[in-house]
Design a protein around this motif. Structure first.
Motif, PDB file in Angstrom:
ATOM      1  N   UNK A   1      15.405  14.030 -15.943  1.00  7.25           N
ATOM      2  CA  UNK A   1      15.423  13.084 -15.961  1.00  7.25           C
ATOM      3  C   UNK A   1      14.922  12.160 -15.425  1.00  7.25           C
ATOM      4  N   UNK A   2      14.270  13.206 -14.080  1.00 13.56           N
ATOM      5  CA  UNK A   2      13.527  12.086 -13.209  1.00 13.56           C
ATOM      6  C   UNK A   2      12.197  11.676 -13.694  1.00 13.56           C
ATOM      7  N   UNK A   3      11.405  12.441 -14.552  1.00 14.96           N
ATOM      8  CA  UNK A   3      10.199  12.582 -15.477  1.00 14.96           C
ATOM      9  C   UNK A   3      10.378  11.787 -16.170  1.00 14.96           C
ATOM     10  N   UNK A   4      10.938  11.364 -16.562  1.00 16.73           N
ATOM     11  CA  UNK A   4      11.754   9.812 -17.360  1.00 16.73           C
ATOM     12  C   UNK A   4      11.492   8.809 -17.098  1.00 16.73           C
ATOM     13  N   UNK A   5      12.746   8.797 -15.571  1.00 17.87           N
ATOM     14  CA  UNK A   5      12.483   7.984 -14.960  1.00 17.87           C
ATOM     15  C   UNK A   5      11.061   6.866 -15.332  1.00 17.87           C
ATOM     16  N   UNK A   6      10.653   8.350 -14.150  1.00 16.79           N
ATOM     17  CA  UNK A   6       8.754   7.399 -13.995  1.00 16.79           C
ATOM     18  C   UNK A   6       7.834   7.209 -14.736  1.00 16.79           C
ATOM     19  N   UNK A   7       8.620   8.079 -15.882  1.00 13.23           N
ATOM     20  CA  UNK A   7       7.116   7.655 -17.021  1.00 13.23           C
ATOM     21  C   UNK A   7       7.464   5.896 -17.885  1.00 13.23           C
ATOM     22  N   UNK A   8       8.519   5.275 -17.532  1.00 10.30           N
ATOM     23  CA  UNK A   8       9.494   4.847 -18.518  1.00 10.30           C
ATOM     24  C   UNK A   8      10.220   3.238 -17.318  1.00 10.30           C
ATOM     25  N   UNK A   9      10.258   3.890 -15.962  1.00 13.72           N
ATOM     26  CA  UNK A   9      11.127   2.664 -15.168  1.00 13.72           C
ATOM     27  C   UNK A   9       9.625   1.884 -14.079  1.00 13.72           C
ATOM     28  N   UNK A  10       9.210   3.456 -14.099  1.00 14.71           N
ATOM     29  CA  UNK A  10       8.371   3.400 -11.838  1.00 14.71           C
ATOM     30  C   UNK A  10       6.598   2.589 -12.425  1.00 14.71           C
ATOM     31  N   UNK A  11       6.637   1.414 -12.204  1.00 12.95           N
ATOM     32  CA  UNK A  11       5.503   0.584 -12.763  1.00 12.95           C
ATOM     33  C   UNK A  11       4.470   1.907 -11.826  1.00 12.95           C
ATOM     34  N   UNK A  12       2.840   1.640 -13.336  1.00  7.45           N
ATOM     35  CA  UNK A  12       1.786   2.514 -12.320  1.00  7.45           C
ATOM     36  C   UNK A  12       0.961   1.920 -11.301  1.00  7.45           C
ATOM     37  N   UNK A  13       0.634   2.580  -9.802  1.00  4.53           N
ATOM     38  CA  UNK A  13       0.144   1.636  -9.084  1.00  4.53           C
ATOM     39  C   UNK A  13      -1.585   1.055  -9.359  1.00  4.53           C
ATOM     40  N   UNK A  14      -1.502   0.462  -8.435  1.00  2.00           N
ATOM     41  CA  UNK A  14      -2.463  -0.019  -8.699  1.00  2.00           C
ATOM     42  C   UNK A  14      -4.057   0.462  -9.051  1.00  2.00           C
ATOM     43  N   UNK A  15      -4.351   1.794  -8.497  1.00  2.00           N
ATOM     44  CA  UNK A  15      -4.787   3.023  -8.019  1.00  2.00           C
ATOM     45  C   UNK A  15      -5.259   4.531  -9.552  1.00  2.00           C
ATOM     46  N   UNK A  16      -3.800   3.534  -9.648  1.00  3.50           N
ATOM     47  CA  UNK A  16      -3.567   4.304 -11.834  1.00  3.50           C
ATOM     48  C   UNK A  16      -4.468   3.450 -12.806  1.00  3.50           C
ATOM     49  N   UNK A  17      -4.550   2.355 -12.539  1.00  2.00           N
ATOM     50  CA  UNK A  17      -4.850   1.280 -12.941  1.00  2.00           C
ATOM     51  C   UNK A  17      -5.963   1.156 -14.082  1.00  2.00           C
TER      52      UNK A  17
ATOM     53  N   UNK B   1       1.034  -1.577  -0.309  1.00  2.00           N
ATOM     54  CA  UNK B   1       0.000   0.265   0.241  1.00  2.00           C
ATOM     55  C   UNK B   1       0.802   1.021  -0.083  1.00  2.00           C
ATOM     56  N   UNK B   2       1.840   0.979   0.693  1.00  4.72           N
ATOM     57  CA  UNK B   2       2.639   2.123   0.513  1.00  4.72           C
ATOM     58  C   UNK B   2       3.636   2.681  -0.679  1.00  4.72           C
ATOM     59  N   UNK B   3       4.217   1.709  -1.058  1.00  3.02           N
ATOM     60  CA  UNK B   3       4.718   1.201  -2.241  1.00  3.02           C
ATOM     61  C   UNK B   3       3.935   2.295  -3.509  1.00  3.02           C
ATOM     62  N   UNK B   4       2.821   1.293  -3.456  1.00  4.44           N
ATOM     63  CA  UNK B   4       1.434   2.034  -4.275  1.00  4.44           C
ATOM     64  C   UNK B   4       1.187   3.295  -4.013  1.00  4.44           C
ATOM     65  N   UNK B   5       1.330   3.810  -3.020  1.00  2.00           N
ATOM     66  CA  UNK B   5       0.970   5.375  -2.969  1.00  2.00           C
ATOM     67  C   UNK B   5       2.005   5.838  -3.260  1.00  2.00           C
ATOM     68  N   UNK B   6       3.313   5.995  -3.117  1.00  2.00           N
ATOM     69  CA  UNK B   6       4.478   6.608  -3.148  1.00  2.00           C
ATOM     70  C   UNK B   6       4.179   6.490  -5.055  1.00  2.00           C
TER      71      UNK B   6
END
Length: 190
Positions: A174-190, A4-9
């Motif tokens: 770089x951070x914005x690109x990393x978030x878009x390509x490497x950080x999986x969407x949380x279950x709340x975003x899907x 839940x914490x990871x999904x929130x982040x």
């Protein structure tokens, strides 16, 4: 619970990605503009220095009369006066202030370079000492070049500011690109 914490982040990262992207674009463009106009950037540094010194002076006065008592009160008030004078000096004579700040920066770089060179000599028995020596030599040479250059006060401070802002912009991009390509969407975003 950890999920839940990871999904929130992850959700917050994806939600704020556009802000990181926008800030990155603005800072990168601003850094490039400053690189193209180094005398303007240097004056910006001098005026920022003046503003910060005046704020410091006011804060010293507040501390002198709200926090401290007795003899220390007057010492803090004296510091407040000195800060205000330095701020006024920066606004009234920006070119002289740029010269003073540039020379102080060069002296600090020279001293830091010498300290790094001596550190490298002391740690010669350890792996990586060569990088410390290289860093010290580079810092020392940079300080000497700045101190020896007659027009350094018109571009050095601006160059440091422009490069810092440019790299902050690149960091946010770089951070914005990393978030878009490497950080999986949380279950709340899907």
């Amino acid at each position: 619970m950890r999920t839940v914490g990871n999904d929130l982040v992850r959700h917050q990262l994806h939600e704020n990605r556009k802000w990181y992207l926008g800030l990155g674009i603005v800072l990168t463009l601003f850094g490039l503009v400053l690189l193209a106009s180094l005398p303007f950037a240097t004056l910006s540094v001098v005026f920022l220095f003046g503003i910060l010194m005046m704020i410091g002076g006011i804060l010293h006065f507040v501390a002198a009369f709200k926090i401290f008592e007795g003899g220390t009160r007057w010492l803090w008030a004296l510091f407040g006066v000195l800060y205000l004078v330095a701020g006024y000096y920066a606004f009234s004579t920006p070119v002289k202030t740029a010269v003073v700040l540039t020379n102080l920066l060069a002296i600090v770089l020279i001293v830091a370079g010498i300290i790094r060179i001596f550190s490298a000599i002391i740690f010669k028995a350890y792996q990586g000492w060569g990088w410390i020596l290289f860093s010290g030599l580079l810092t020392l040479i940079t300080g000497i070049i700045i101190l020896m250059s007659p027009d350094a006060s018109f571009w050095v401070l601006g160059l440091f500011l422009a490069i810092d802002i440019l790299f902050q912009g690149i960091n946010y991009l770089t951070l914005a690109s990393y978030i878009k390509h490497e950080v999986p969407q949380s279950s709340a975003d899907v």
